[in-house]
Design a protein around this motif. Structure first.
Motif, mmCIF file in Angstrom:
data_model
loop_
_atom_site.group_PDB
_atom_site.id
_atom_site.type_symbol
_atom_site.label_atom_id
_atom_site.label_comp_id
_atom_site.label_asym_id
_atom_site.label_seq_id
_atom_site.Cartn_x
_atom_site.Cartn_y
_atom_site.Cartn_z
ATOM 1 N N GLU A 129 24.870 4.265 9.100
ATOM 2 C CA GLU A 129 23.833 3.231 8.937
ATOM 3 C C GLU A 129 22.605 3.774 8.202
ATOM 4 O O GLU A 129 21.937 3.055 7.453
ATOM 5 N N SER A 130 22.342 5.058 8.392
ATOM 6 C CA SER A 130 21.160 5.644 7.742
ATOM 7 C C SER A 130 21.314 5.736 6.224
ATOM 8 O O SER A 130 20.349 5.978 5.515
ATOM 9 N N ASP A 138 25.537 5.776 13.526
ATOM 10 C CA ASP A 138 24.113 5.917 13.175
ATOM 11 C C ASP A 138 23.945 6.619 11.826
ATOM 12 O O ASP A 138 23.094 6.240 11.016
ATOM 13 N N ILE A 139 24.733 7.660 11.608
ATOM 14 C CA ILE A 139 24.597 8.411 10.342
ATOM 15 C C ILE A 139 25.022 7.517 9.170
ATOM 16 O O ILE A 139 24.381 7.507 8.119
ATOM 17 N N ILE A 167 18.229 11.495 6.345
ATOM 18 C CA ILE A 167 18.104 10.925 4.990
ATOM 19 C C ILE A 167 16.709 10.319 4.770
ATOM 20 O O ILE A 167 16.138 10.464 3.691
ATOM 21 N N GLU A 168 16.158 9.712 5.818
ATOM 22 C CA GLU A 168 14.808 9.133 5.689
ATOM 23 C C GLU A 168 13.786 10.224 5.403
ATOM 24 O O GLU A 168 12.868 10.049 4.609
ATOM 25 N N HIS A 169 13.962 11.341 6.068
ATOM 26 C CA HIS A 169 13.018 12.456 5.882
ATOM 27 C C HIS A 169 13.158 13.048 4.479
ATOM 28 O O HIS A 169 12.168 13.405 3.844
ATOM 29 N N LYS A 213 29.078 -0.153 9.625
ATOM 30 C CA LYS A 213 27.730 0.159 9.122
ATOM 31 C C LYS A 213 27.741 0.431 7.618
ATOM 32 O O LYS A 213 26.790 0.988 7.051
ATOM 33 N N ASP A 220 18.716 10.940 11.480
ATOM 34 C CA ASP A 220 18.078 10.101 10.446
ATOM 35 C C ASP A 220 17.524 10.968 9.310
ATOM 36 O O ASP A 220 16.558 10.585 8.632
ATOM 37 N N GLN A 265 18.587 16.050 13.179
ATOM 38 C CA GLN A 265 17.954 14.793 12.736
ATOM 39 C C GLN A 265 19.024 13.837 12.194
ATOM 40 O O GLN A 265 19.289 13.829 10.986
#
Ligand SMILES: Cc1cc2nc3c(=O)[nH]c(=O)nc-3n(C[C@H](O)[C@H](O)[C@H](O)COP(=O)(O)O)c2cc1C
Length: 359
Positions: free
Chosen positions: A49-50, A46-47, A323-325, A94, A321, A319
């Protein structure tokens, strides 16, 4: 948002699309046989992919007696290799890159490994290890064996597809114990001066470079400070160590410190930036800064001080995700309480900011 954070940069031959690194983290915990659980594998994926371009694994033990805790993942038998191969494949699928962190706990074993002789090995003997056993001083023969264990792990890692290796010289484990005068009270050529305290690390780095070839990225993680009065002299030692890392062909230095848990509880940020600036002035290879980077302002301060990469651990636990933040101009939510060390086992959640799983 810092304009530099989302620009590309290189560590040795590795081109990374931005300046974020997931620092080595046992998240969630490993299994008693030293393998990664599926949740750990999925989280790495997940990390990646982010958009985090480099993930550093949790510290893996390279020798059975060098295992720090019963939830630590290992890298010294076929079962471990198979498990870590899954981690590599998940991250690569990913589009991410992954470095294998290799470690030996030295005297800092917190449980007693199930071995015929579980005596903790350390630079200096007759010290009480956290598991209650007394240490035995490492001999030159032990060092040769341990050096081979580090090299065998790194070579196997390269074979399995890891993109880099990181030699763990921080956080009170074996190589940090050699470098830190609070641990190392040897009177032979491995104790005393900074040069002597570095001798075993030098032996390993020379052997790693020879075994891995000129182009394979070798990273180190090292403490920029040490406890107590010795820290005044250590301020010079760390500059010496980092110059030596560069001379030995290390591709990037991750700068941490001994007291990152306490610093976080005191709500400090960018714990080691002053020390990192002194290292920055002394070496040309990339510096990865780790410890208490939480806000956009923190990120700017680190990058503006000339550091090349920003490494975070607990914020990715809070979190994944993150990187999005950060891209949205937000700060990380992590409050640095470090309860992530115990929550998984006790409550089946990884962070106080996460919901409790339903019973
Ligand atoms: C649960 C947990 C596990 C960790 N495991 C490792 C590890 O295996 N190896 C390592 O070098 N550091 C480890 N760390 C330390 C982090 O890599 C990092 O240096 C430290 O958390 C400071 O960064 P932060 O303020 O971004 O969390 C761990 C930290 C946490 C919270």
């Amino acid at each position: 948002m810092s304009s530099k954070l989302f620009t590309s940069a290189k560590i040795g031959t590795m081109e990374l699309s931005n300046r974020l690194v997931r620092s080595a983290t046992q998240d969630p915990f490993g299994q008693p046989d030293g393998t990664a659980c599926q949740a750990q594998i999925d989280l790495h994926a997940d990390i990646a992919e982010s958009g985090v371009p480099l993930i550093i694994t949790a510290y893996t033990y390279v020798s059975p007696e060098g295992r720090a805790t019963d939830i630590q993942v290992g890298f010294c038998n076929e079962t471990h290799y198979e498990s870590q191969k899954k981690v590599v494949e998940a991250v690569h699928a990913k589009g991410g890159r992954i470095a294998l962190q290799i470690n030996h706990a030295g005297q800092n074993v917190y449980f007693t490994p199930d071995l015929p002789d579980p005596t903790p090995l350390a630079p200096s003997g007759d010290k009480k290890a956290p598991n209650g056993l007394m240490t035995r001083e490492i001999t030159v023969e032990d060092m040769d064996r341990l050096c081979k264990d580090y090299v065998a792990a790194a070579v196997k890692g390269k074979e399995l597809g890891f993109d880099a290796v990181q030699l763990h010289c921080a956080h009170g484990y074996l190589l940090n114990q050699f470098m830190d005068p609070n641990y190392n009270q040897r009177e032979d050529e491995f104790g005393g001066s900074a040069e002597n305290r570095f001798r075993f690390v030098r032996q390993i780095l020379l052997a790693l470079r020879e075994a891995l070839g000129a182009d394979y990225p070798i990273l180190v993680k090292v403490n920029s400070n040490c406890a107590g009065e010795a820290d005044a002299a250590y301020a010079e030692d760390i500059v010496y160590f980092c110059r030596e890392f560069e001379a030995l062909g290390v591709d990037a230095i991750e700068l941490s410190g001994f007291d990152w848990i306490a610093q976080g509880k005191q709500k400090n940020h960018n714990y080691y930036l002053e020390r990192a600036k002194a290292v920055r002035a002394a070496v040309n290879i990339p510096i990865i800064f780790v410890g208490g980077v939480r806000t956009q302002e923190d990120i700017d301060a680190v990058l503006d001080a000339g550091m090349d990469f920003i490494s975070l651990s607990r914020p990715f636990i809070a979190q994944p995700d993150l990187i999005e933040h950060l891209k949205a101009g937000e700060d990380a939510k992590c409050i640095s309480c470090s309860k992530c060390f115990v929550l998984w086992e006790r409550e089946g959640r990884r962070c106080v900011l996460h919901d409790k799983p339903e019973a």
